[in-house]
Structures are given as C-alpha cells and as structure tokens.
Design a protein around this motif. Structure first.
Motif, short mmCIF file in Angstrom:
data_model
loop_
_atom_site.label_atom_id
_atom_site.label_comp_id
_atom_site.label_asym_id
_atom_site.label_seq_id
_atom_site.Cartn_x
_atom_site.Cartn_y
_atom_site.Cartn_z
N ASP A 97 -2.83 18.01 3.82
CA ASP A 97 -1.82 18.59 2.94
C ASP A 97 -1.40 17.50 1.97
O ASP A 97 -1.65 16.31 2.21
CB ASP A 97 -0.61 19.06 3.76
N PRO A 98 -0.71 17.84 0.88
CA PRO A 98 -0.26 16.80 -0.06
C PRO A 98 0.64 15.76 0.61
O PRO A 98 1.49 16.10 1.42
CB PRO A 98 0.52 17.59 -1.12
N VAL A 99 0.39 14.51 0.27
CA VAL A 99 1.17 13.38 0.76
C VAL A 99 1.85 12.75 -0.45
O VAL A 99 1.18 12.29 -1.38
CB VAL A 99 0.28 12.34 1.47
N ILE A 100 3.17 12.72 -0.44
CA ILE A 100 3.92 12.19 -1.58
C ILE A 100 4.29 10.73 -1.33
O ILE A 100 4.94 10.41 -0.34
CB ILE A 100 5.20 13.02 -1.84
N VAL A 117 2.68 5.35 -7.14
CA VAL A 117 3.31 6.58 -6.69
C VAL A 117 2.41 7.76 -7.05
O VAL A 117 1.58 7.66 -7.95
CB VAL A 117 4.72 6.77 -7.31
N GLY A 118 2.57 8.85 -6.34
CA GLY A 118 1.78 10.03 -6.65
C GLY A 118 1.82 11.03 -5.51
O GLY A 118 2.42 10.80 -4.46
N CYS A 178 11.90 -1.67 -5.84
CA CYS A 178 10.92 -2.75 -5.99
C CYS A 178 9.48 -2.31 -5.76
O CYS A 178 8.59 -2.76 -6.47
CB CYS A 178 11.25 -3.87 -5.02
N HIS A 179 9.25 -1.51 -4.74
CA HIS A 179 7.88 -1.22 -4.30
C HIS A 179 7.74 0.25 -3.95
O HIS A 179 8.72 0.97 -3.80
CB HIS A 179 7.53 -2.04 -3.06
N VAL A 180 6.46 0.65 -3.74
CA VAL A 180 6.21 1.98 -3.21
C VAL A 180 6.69 2.01 -1.76
O VAL A 180 6.78 0.97 -1.09
CB VAL A 180 4.72 2.38 -3.27
N ILE A 181 7.00 3.20 -1.30
CA ILE A 181 7.36 3.41 0.10
C ILE A 181 6.10 3.92 0.79
O ILE A 181 5.62 5.01 0.50
CB ILE A 181 8.51 4.41 0.23
N THR A 182 5.55 3.12 1.68
CA THR A 182 4.28 3.43 2.32
C THR A 182 4.39 4.69 3.16
O THR A 182 5.29 4.83 3.98
CB THR A 182 3.82 2.26 3.20
N GLU A 183 3.44 5.60 2.95
CA GLU A 183 3.33 6.82 3.75
C GLU A 183 2.22 6.62 4.77
O GLU A 183 1.10 6.24 4.41
CB GLU A 183 3.03 8.03 2.88
N THR A 184 2.52 6.87 6.04
CA THR A 184 1.56 6.72 7.12
C THR A 184 1.12 8.10 7.57
O THR A 184 1.95 8.96 7.84
CB THR A 184 2.20 5.96 8.29
N VAL A 185 -0.21 8.28 7.65
CA VAL A 185 -0.78 9.59 8.01
C VAL A 185 -1.82 9.37 9.09
O VAL A 185 -2.64 8.45 9.00
CB VAL A 185 -1.43 10.28 6.80
N GLU A 186 -1.79 10.22 10.11
CA GLU A 186 -2.82 10.20 11.16
C GLU A 186 -3.69 11.44 10.96
O GLU A 186 -3.18 12.55 10.87
CB GLU A 186 -2.19 10.21 12.54
N ALA A 246 0.84 -1.19 0.00
CA ALA A 246 0.00 0.00 0.00
C ALA A 246 0.88 1.24 0.00
O ALA A 246 1.87 1.32 0.73
CB ALA A 246 -0.91 0.00 1.23
N GLY A 247 0.51 2.21 -0.82
CA GLY A 247 1.21 3.48 -0.82
C GLY A 247 0.78 4.35 0.34
O GLY A 247 1.53 5.21 0.80
N LEU A 248 -0.44 4.12 0.83
CA LEU A 248 -1.00 4.94 1.91
C LEU A 248 -1.55 4.07 3.03
O LEU A 248 -2.24 3.07 2.77
CB LEU A 248 -2.12 5.83 1.38
N GLU A 249 -1.26 4.46 4.26
CA GLU A 249 -1.86 3.87 5.47
C GLU A 249 -2.35 5.05 6.30
O GLU A 249 -1.56 5.86 6.76
CB GLU A 249 -0.84 3.07 6.28
N ILE A 250 -3.66 5.13 6.46
CA ILE A 250 -4.26 6.27 7.14
C ILE A 250 -4.96 5.79 8.41
O ILE A 250 -5.75 4.84 8.37
CB ILE A 250 -5.31 6.97 6.24
#
Length: 124
Positions: free
Chosen positions: A101-104, A83-84, A110-118, A35-39
C-alpha cells in the motif's frame, strides 16, 4: 523619580522582548543523510529474513529507486532525504511478487522521518 520611571519602562520592554526569544528554541540539524525507507523482507511461512536475491523497488510517481541492503544487514534502505508517497515492490525467485500500500515519507525541520515497513513474501 523620572529616572526610576524610565528605568522601569526599559526593564519592562526588555523583559517583554526577551520572552519572544525563549519561544523559538534553536534547531541544530546534523549533516548526515537519513533514509526515508527501511524495508525488511521475510518468508511468510517461517518469518526468516530474506536478503539474498531479493529486489526492493520504491516508486513515487515517475521516481524509481532500487533499495540497497548492506552486508550483515537484514534491511533494505533508500529514498535518502526524499519525501514522497511510495509504493514498494518486492520480488525474489520462487516467491510471489508483493506490492505494498502507499507509504508516506514526511520530514521534520531537518530530515526525513524514516518509515519502516515489513514485507512478507509467500512462496509460489
């Protein structure tokens, strides 16, 4: 003597050629989706996790995806291997809608780097 000289040149050539191979470590990528995003979504008043009735949408220009939360998880996930630059929109009845705000989301070899947002939601 000539044979010894030629043998020395061959060994030197092989050693120099072999050094290049050592600088390029092999990469072994897995076939799993990441997953690219974990919210995570919490109530701003008491820091309790909110999942029931919560909608989390990730937008990147024309792309839009409603993120999923699985049973037993406090996390909404999505943008698998994508990615995005995302804007996260979180809504729940009784709470003010929150836009991030924008999350890159970037990638490695190999894979996307998961961004974690609270996200903290405040009651209306």
């Amino acid at each position: 003597m000539k044979k010894l000289f030629l043998l020395g040149i061959l060994i030197g050539f092989w050693a120099c050629n072999n050094d290049d191979d050592q600088t390029q470590d092999p990469v072994f990528c897995t076939e799993e989706l990441r997953a690219g995003l974990e919210i995570t979504v919490k109530d701003a008043a008491n820091s309790m996790f909110l999942t029931e009735g919560v909608t989390v949408i990730a937008k990147d220009n024309e792309y839009s995806e409603t993120l999923e939360s699985f049973t037993g998880s406090n996390t909404f996930v999505g943008a698998y291997e994508r990615v995005g630059t995302y804007t996260i929109i979180v809504s729940k009845d009784g709470f003010a809608t929150k836009t991030s705000d924008p999350v890159i989301v970037d990638k490695d070899r190999c894979h996307v780097i998961t961004e974690t947002v609270e996200v903290l939601l405040e009651k209306n």
